[in-house]
Write a protein that holds these residues in place. Structure first.
Motif, PDB file in Angstrom:
ATOM      1  N   HIS A   7      23.778 109.660   7.622  1.00  0.00           N
ATOM      2  CA  HIS A   7      24.323 109.119   8.878  1.00  0.00           C
ATOM      3  C   HIS A   7      25.023 110.231   9.651  1.00  0.00           C
ATOM      4  O   HIS A   7      25.741 111.020   9.049  1.00  0.00           O
ATOM      5  CB  HIS A   7      25.344 108.015   8.578  1.00  0.00           C
ATOM      6  N   PRO A   8      24.875 110.277  10.961  1.00  0.00           N
ATOM      7  CA  PRO A   8      25.588 111.284  11.748  1.00  0.00           C
ATOM      8  C   PRO A   8      27.081 110.941  11.849  1.00  0.00           C
ATOM      9  O   PRO A   8      27.459 109.771  11.791  1.00  0.00           O
ATOM     10  CB  PRO A   8      24.926 111.196  13.128  1.00  0.00           C
ATOM     11  N   GLU A   9      27.901 111.978  11.998  1.00  0.00           N
ATOM     12  CA  GLU A   9      29.320 111.774  12.278  1.00  0.00           C
ATOM     13  C   GLU A   9      29.486 111.491  13.774  1.00  0.00           C
ATOM     14  O   GLU A   9      28.604 111.819  14.577  1.00  0.00           O
ATOM     15  CB  GLU A   9      30.104 113.035  11.934  1.00  0.00           C
ATOM     16  N   VAL A  10      30.624 110.939  14.131  1.00  0.00           N
ATOM     17  CA  VAL A  10      30.854 110.600  15.543  1.00  0.00           C
ATOM     18  C   VAL A  10      30.694 111.828  16.439  1.00  0.00           C
ATOM     19  O   VAL A  10      30.121 111.751  17.534  1.00  0.00           O
ATOM     20  CB  VAL A  10      32.259 109.989  15.735  1.00  0.00           C
ATOM     21  N   ASN A  79      22.981  96.275   7.050  1.00  0.00           N
ATOM     22  CA  ASN A  79      23.227  96.997   8.301  1.00  0.00           C
ATOM     23  C   ASN A  79      24.574  96.612   8.902  1.00  0.00           C
ATOM     24  O   ASN A  79      24.887  95.429   9.043  1.00  0.00           O
ATOM     25  CB  ASN A  79      22.130  96.663   9.316  1.00  0.00           C
ATOM     26  N   THR A  80      25.346  97.624   9.244  1.00  0.00           N
ATOM     27  CA  THR A  80      26.651  97.445   9.890  1.00  0.00           C
ATOM     28  C   THR A  80      26.589  98.072  11.278  1.00  0.00           C
ATOM     29  O   THR A  80      26.108  99.200  11.418  1.00  0.00           O
ATOM     30  CB  THR A  80      27.741  98.218   9.111  1.00  0.00           C
ATOM     31  N   LEU A  81      27.076  97.359  12.275  1.00  0.00           N
ATOM     32  CA  LEU A  81      27.190  97.951  13.603  1.00  0.00           C
ATOM     33  C   LEU A  81      28.363  98.928  13.606  1.00  0.00           C
ATOM     34  O   LEU A  81      29.469  98.563  13.204  1.00  0.00           O
ATOM     35  CB  LEU A  81      27.414  96.844  14.648  1.00  0.00           C
ATOM     36  N   ARG A  82      28.121 100.172  14.018  1.00  0.00           N
ATOM     37  CA  ARG A  82      29.204 101.176  14.048  1.00  0.00           C
ATOM     38  C   ARG A  82      29.947 101.072  15.386  1.00  0.00           C
ATOM     39  O   ARG A  82      29.997 102.014  16.171  1.00  0.00           O
ATOM     40  CB  ARG A  82      28.624 102.577  13.841  1.00  0.00           C
ATOM     41  N   ARG A  83      30.517  99.915  15.641  1.00  0.00           N
ATOM     42  CA  ARG A  83      31.112  99.673  16.956  1.00  0.00           C
ATOM     43  C   ARG A  83      32.288 100.605  17.237  1.00  0.00           C
ATOM     44  O   ARG A  83      32.388 101.191  18.313  1.00  0.00           O
ATOM     45  CB  ARG A  83      31.551  98.204  17.090  1.00  0.00           C
ATOM     46  N   ALA A  84      33.186 100.751  16.260  1.00  0.00           N
ATOM     47  CA  ALA A  84      34.363 101.607  16.504  1.00  0.00           C
ATOM     48  C   ALA A  84      33.926 103.042  16.770  1.00  0.00           C
ATOM     49  O   ALA A  84      34.477 103.713  17.657  1.00  0.00           O
ATOM     50  CB  ALA A  84      35.317 101.539  15.318  1.00  0.00           C
ATOM     51  N   ASP A  87      32.392 103.157  20.218  1.00  0.00           N
ATOM     52  CA  ASP A  87      33.437 103.005  21.234  1.00  0.00           C
ATOM     53  C   ASP A  87      34.234 104.292  21.386  1.00  0.00           C
ATOM     54  O   ASP A  87      34.724 104.618  22.471  1.00  0.00           O
ATOM     55  CB  ASP A  87      34.381 101.844  20.875  1.00  0.00           C
ATOM     56  N   GLU A  88      34.372 105.027  20.278  1.00  0.00           N
ATOM     57  CA  GLU A  88      35.089 106.300  20.352  1.00  0.00           C
ATOM     58  C   GLU A  88      34.246 107.339  21.117  1.00  0.00           C
ATOM     59  O   GLU A  88      34.765 108.077  21.960  1.00  0.00           O
ATOM     60  CB  GLU A  88      35.368 106.814  18.928  1.00  0.00           C
ATOM     61  N   ALA A  89      32.960 107.365  20.825  1.00  0.00           N
ATOM     62  CA  ALA A  89      32.090 108.376  21.443  1.00  0.00           C
ATOM     63  C   ALA A  89      31.777 108.037  22.900  1.00  0.00           C
ATOM     64  O   ALA A  89      31.832 108.906  23.773  1.00  0.00           O
ATOM     65  CB  ALA A  89      30.800 108.503  20.643  1.00  0.00           C
TER      66      ALA A  89
ATOM     67  N   ASP B  95      30.257 102.854  34.380  1.00  0.00           N
ATOM     68  CA  ASP B  95      31.491 103.500  33.917  1.00  0.00           C
ATOM     69  C   ASP B  95      31.257 104.207  32.587  1.00  0.00           C
ATOM     70  O   ASP B  95      31.691 105.338  32.386  1.00  0.00           O
ATOM     71  CB  ASP B  95      32.615 102.469  33.731  1.00  0.00           C
ATOM     72  N   ALA B  96      30.570 103.528  31.686  1.00  0.00           N
ATOM     73  CA  ALA B  96      30.348 104.103  30.353  1.00  0.00           C
ATOM     74  C   ALA B  96      29.503 105.372  30.432  1.00  0.00           C
ATOM     75  O   ALA B  96      29.645 106.269  29.609  1.00  0.00           O
ATOM     76  CB  ALA B  96      29.673 103.074  29.447  1.00  0.00           C
TER      77      ALA B  96
END
Lengths: 110, 110
Positions: A7-10, A79-84, A87-89, B95-96
């Motif tokens: 998996h890639p990092e943010v 599968n998990t959504l990497r929402r946080a 949202d950070e990126a 915006d995003a």
């Protein structure tokens, strides 16, 4: 653990790759279903109109772009959504794609 | 007036078409330049690494998706970002894509 795919990092997320992942309606549907469920979903439990091998390709594209995290529970790939992380990126991007009108886009027909 | 090309109404905007327009880095650059400038820009005045005919194609795709409005001043074709219309149809999407990190995506090389 060796079976967990990379998996890639943010810091490695790229807008171009994320948009290329999200421009496909089936992949966008996977993201929307994860967002709506609020829980992790097994690969086999998504409501998507494609074959298993095509679905696997779509999950790989989403994982490599950083949109989902995948892990195994027994023989099931979850599968998990990497929402946080998203949202950070790219603040607001997932929100914009999971609001009511965006969600109302007709599902792909095949 | 007859020379003004057709434009979709907000109710006709489709997320799929908008994302297909924005997934191209040259087209995203046009949108970002319009957003940063805050003013209308002539077709010939954008900083984009493509030929005039390719640029015309990109402007057409953006116009047909509802992202820009085009009009003539003399022989110059001017471009307006339809930000309010996009914000109404897909709140937060532009915006995003125009925030600092999204903007920092390297420009296309050719």
């Amino acid at each position: 653990m060796a079976r967990t795919p990379p998996h890639p990092e943010v810091s490695q997320f790229g807008l171009q790759q994320v948009l290329e992942a999200l421009v496909d309606p089936v992949r966008r549907s996977i993201v929307t279903q994860l967002d709506a469920s609020g829980e992790d979903i097994k690969c086999g439990d998504f409501d998507i109109p494609v074959s298993k091998s095509t679905a696997t390709h779509h999950f790989n594209v989403l994982r490599e772009a950083g949109l989902i995290r995948q892990y195994y529970v027994g023989t099931s790939r979850m599968n998990t959504l990497r929402r946080a992380d998203m949202d950070e990126a790219f603040p607001g991007l997932l929100d914009a794609l999971t609001t009511s009108r965006a969600r109302a886009t007709p599902p792909p027909s095949g």
